[in-house]
Design an enzyme around this catalytic site. Structure first.
Site, short mmCIF file in Angstrom:
data_model
loop_
_atom_site.label_atom_id
_atom_site.label_comp_id
_atom_site.label_asym_id
_atom_site.label_seq_id
_atom_site.Cartn_x
_atom_site.Cartn_y
_atom_site.Cartn_z
N SER A 149 -86.67 -53.66 -14.78
CA SER A 149 -86.93 -55.18 -13.93
C SER A 149 -87.14 -56.11 -15.22
O SER A 149 -87.64 -57.31 -14.80
CB SER A 149 -88.17 -55.05 -13.18
OG SER A 149 -88.09 -54.31 -11.90
N GLU B 28 -90.08 -40.92 -79.28
CA GLU B 28 -88.68 -40.79 -79.52
C GLU B 28 -88.17 -41.33 -80.64
O GLU B 28 -87.14 -41.09 -81.38
CB GLU B 28 -87.96 -41.08 -78.19
CG GLU B 28 -88.16 -40.23 -76.88
CD GLU B 28 -87.45 -38.68 -77.11
OE1 GLU B 28 -86.56 -38.74 -77.90
OE2 GLU B 28 -87.46 -38.17 -76.11
#
Length: 795
Positions: free
Chosen positions: A342, A82
């Site tokens: 329980s 680029e």
């Protein structure tokens, strides 16, 4: 120079200064700060930085936060493709702009823009507005300003984090995971080159489409890097052999419910305490059991593993993931509120021990019980008269627990649960009542694991803190950060939530791992490790629980159906316990909890009753119990009996006569308890009967303490029937030696109830023969046989 000219010059100069100042201000503030405010996707990492899962950002883009340096391979590939003079220009490359203009003139159209990476970054920040001369000039000015604010590395970093990579993939890190299934730091040269060319034309060139065009651009870039001396020729040749990605990868989601939980409060990259390797092992175990349980229409399961010391979550299996929405697999069952069954019983026993109400082996009542209309039953619907507290807990008997809760107080226990951190106790103690201990309240696996881990943590710190209590031991599980325990916590002499000795006593009972058939299985879970564990089953077989604690790990398991459908197999010991122990087998071995000796004292205990031994307890031993003030009386069951040496008869002091007698302590239960106790303890025997010479003429025959007044022996009785066909009751009456004595009533060996003062009992027996028995606390009893006859009009 005239005054007019001087004045005009001064004004012109001021205008120029003003224009220049405004221009400078516009230039200086032309770049927003921060440059980007886009939301990041959630990216969850485990304790070693491994990828666990992710969630898309709020703007529906995959955009991962970059926390490490930009990979050097990508930087070199990007600059080569680029902006090869990126490191030297001030934000605008004049040579590139001139070359672009010449190319455009020759082509008669725009074929090159000459934009630098900085200019492209400005275009990204401005959301890629329409490209024209005006926008190009704005980007140019902003690029020059950005170069004054940011370093070159910062510009590269922002570009990598926000560049488009096709579709809804934004940023290098997201692109690396989506296209190559790996972090950007691990990209190869070929992969880095592939990603470097994508932002230039993300809409045209997309992995999975235009693959040949993408390969050509990648290979061209590799050749350019060779020409510029960035890459060796052989490395480029090998890079070209690597394939182009077929399509975006589906991101891993090793703990989907955990990732969603983290996403409720966090975004971006989050390092957690999860152990990915353990997570995958737990998921494999749970999925294996799920395939079996699904055959019984049991479709959901949750497992959590935490570090007992820190509370850090190591594995979080929120639910099965078979993609069947009808089974609500998307519901996080670790956080879901479900009936506790329980599973809260150990907390009640600890509270009672801490309060000095009971001792570890003390006998608790286990007989048919009715309390204000509430009739609790044991899981096996059987009773044993009296049972040791330790055994009642390990076997999860309901009746002893309900009686214990009644004695401890529902309000007190309700308050204790809230203090411990159960966030799902939404209602008052009165709303729950005694069923609170049997599943009347809902809890979450998250809270449950947090509370049990807190107890294990506290017990393990008994010596660490010199038997002082750390307030920070009671804390919820956490899942962010890898936080160690505070080495200097606030210490106090009194327990923060539970006494060391009480926790240890109950944890010792929780080491019992065998369960009788009635509790679900004969299987004994054998394991060399000492695991303190408890199961629970909710009413209607809707929830199966198992929780286990060691000094290092706490494991919690829930099994059931998210929609609440009950199934016969949803029993704690059958469904949840096997998963629990397989998970523990996948964990490293750990040491056992050390007894907190400074919080325990030796007491002389009656082996049979578990009470402090009295003078008539022949079989006593010392036992370690909590050093709290004990309110438990000396053994009330061993009563003195004066008997002959053969123990055939007993005597009162007034009728001993000349026979040689001995005085000993006889273990004696009340008639109801004795009735059930002898069924499982055949060695139990009533006291010897009184010698015939010992007669009390004031009431019946020798030693008689109770007599049935009605019905008479062998009576035939009609039960009247009303016009509405209602059958009237038979009212039975009895008398006792003392009116205040308690009498116990049985019909055909079935317990009816207890009377005091006024001894009448209403019954509605069926037609046929029956036997009525009334028992006095001394063991004396009276029996009547009678027959219910069929009366005219009775249906």
């Amino acid at each position: 120079m005239s005054k007019g000219i001087k004045y005009k010059l001064r004004m012109s100069w001021k205008r120029l200064m003003a224009i220049g100042g405004l221009s400078f201000m516009a230039f200086w503030f032309c770049v927003p700060d921060p440059l980007f405010e886009d939301p990041f996707s959630l990216m969850v990492l485990d304790r070693e930085g491994k990828f666990v899962g992710a969630r898309i950002a709020t703007d529906e883009q995959w955009r991962f936060e970059m926390t490490g340096p930009v990979p050097e391979k990508f930087v070199k590939a990007l600059v080569a493709y680029e902006d090869k003079r990126f490191w030297r220009h001030p934000g605008v490359d004049i040579r590139a702009v001139a070359r672009a203009m010449a190319s455009n003139i020759r082509a008669g159209k725009i074929v090159s823009g000459g934009s630098t990476l900085t200019m492209q970054l400005m275009r990204m920040a401005r959301k890629n507005r329409v490209r024209n001369i005006t926008q190009k000039l704005i980007e140019t000015v902003q690029a020059l300003r950005a170069e004054l604010r940011y370093s070159k590395k910062e510009i590269i970093r922002m570009y990598a984090a926000h560049a488009p990579f096709g579709g809804n993939v934004v940023g290098l890190e997201a692109a690396s995971w989506r296209y190559f299934g790996k972090p950007a730091a691990n990209l190869s040269w070929a992969e880095a080159a592939t990603l470097a060319v994508l932002p230039n034309s993300p809409a045209l060139i997309h992995p999975g489409r235009n693959r040949q065009a993408l390969r050509e651009k990648r290979d061209m870039l590799l050749d350019r890097m060779v020409a510029e001396g960035v890459l060796q020729r052989e490395a480029a040749r090998l890079a070209k052999l690597e394939p182009i990605p077929e399509k975006p990868y589906r991101l891993a989601d090793a703990a989907p419910h955990f990732t969603s939980l983290v996403g409720k409060t966090h975004s971006g990259q989050v390092h957690t305490t999860l152990d990915l390797q353990l997570q995958e092992a737990v998921a494999m175990i749970a999925s294996g059991y799920h395939k079996v349980y699904a055959q019984n229409e049991v479709h959901n399961m949750a497992v959590i593993v935490s570090d007992t010391e820190t509370g850090a979550v190591l594995a979080y299996f929120g639910n099965t993931t078979d993609d069947l929405k009808s089974h609500e697999n998307d519901v996080d069952m670790v956080q879901a509120e479900r009936s506790s069954g329980s599973i809260l019983k150990p907390l009640l026993y600890i509270a009672a021990l801490e309060d000095g109400m009971i001792m570890p082996d003390q006998l608790l009542p286990d007989v048919p019980t009715t309390i204000a209309g509430y009739k609790p039953e044991n899981f096996n619907r059987a009773y044993e008269g009296k049972v040791k507290a330790r055994e009642a807990l390990s076997r999860s008997l309901n009746v002893p627990a309900v009686n214990l809760l009644r004695d401890y107080g529902v309000e007190r226990f309700h308050r204790k649960l809230i203090e411990l951190g159960f966030s799902s106790i939404h209602f008052s103690a009165e709303h729950y009542g005694l069923p609170l201990i049997l599943g009347g309240a809902e809890v979450t696996l998250w809270d449950l694991a947090g509370v049990y881990a807190s107890m294990g943590r506290a017990l393990d710190h008994a010596y660490a803190f010199g038997h002082k209590y750390a307030s920070s031991d009671l804390r919820p599980l956490h899942y962010l950060g890898i936080d160690g325990y505070d080495s200097s916590p606030f210490l106090q002499d009194e327990p923060t939530f539970f006494h060391y000795g009480a926790i240890w006593s109950v944890f010792e009972a929780m080491k019992e791992v065998s369960r009788p058939r009635e509790d679900g299985s004969w299987e004994i879970f054998r394991n060399a490790r000492q695991i303190h564990w408890k199961t629970g089953t909710s009413y209607g077989f809707r929830d199966a629980w198992a929780i286990g604690v060691t000094p290092r790990f706490t494991v919690g398991v829930w099994v059931g159906n998210a929609d609440g459908e009950g199934r016969p197999g949803i029993i704690g010991v059958r469904a949840a316990a096997p998963v629990l122990f397989d998970v523990f087998r996948a964990l490293p071995a750990t040491s056992a909890f050390e007894p907190p000796h400074d919080a325990l004292v030796e007491k002389r205990i009656c082996r049979t009753s578990g009470h402090p031994a009295g003078s008539f307890c022949a079989d006593a031993d010392t036992m370690l119990v909590s050093d709290v003030f004990m309110q438990v009386d000396v053994c009330p069951y061993h009563q003195p009996v004066l008997s002959d040496t053969g123990r055939e008869f007993q005597y009162s002091l007034s009728c001993a006569g000349q026979e040689e007698t001995i005085r000993y302590g006889h273990f004696t239960l009340d008639p109801v308890s004795a009735w059930y106790y002898r069924k499982v303890h055949p060695e139990y025997a009533d006291p010897p009967p009184f010698h015939p010479a010992c007669q009390d003429k004031t009431f019946g025959s020798a030693g008689q303490q109770v007599e049935i007044a009605y019905p008479p022996e062998n009576a035939g009785i009609y039960l009247p029937v009303d016009l509405d066909q209602h059958v009237n009751e038979l009212v039975c009456r009895a008398t006792a030696s003392q009116a205040a004595d308690t009498l116990y009533w049985y019909l055909d060996n079935d317990f009816l109830g207890v009377t005091s003062n006024f001894h009448t009992q209403k019954i509605t027996p069926a037609e046929g023969d029956h036997m009525l028995t009334v028992v006095h606390p001394s063991g004396d009893r009276s029996t009547r046989h009678f027959q219910i006859l069929s009366a005219p009009g009775r249906n």
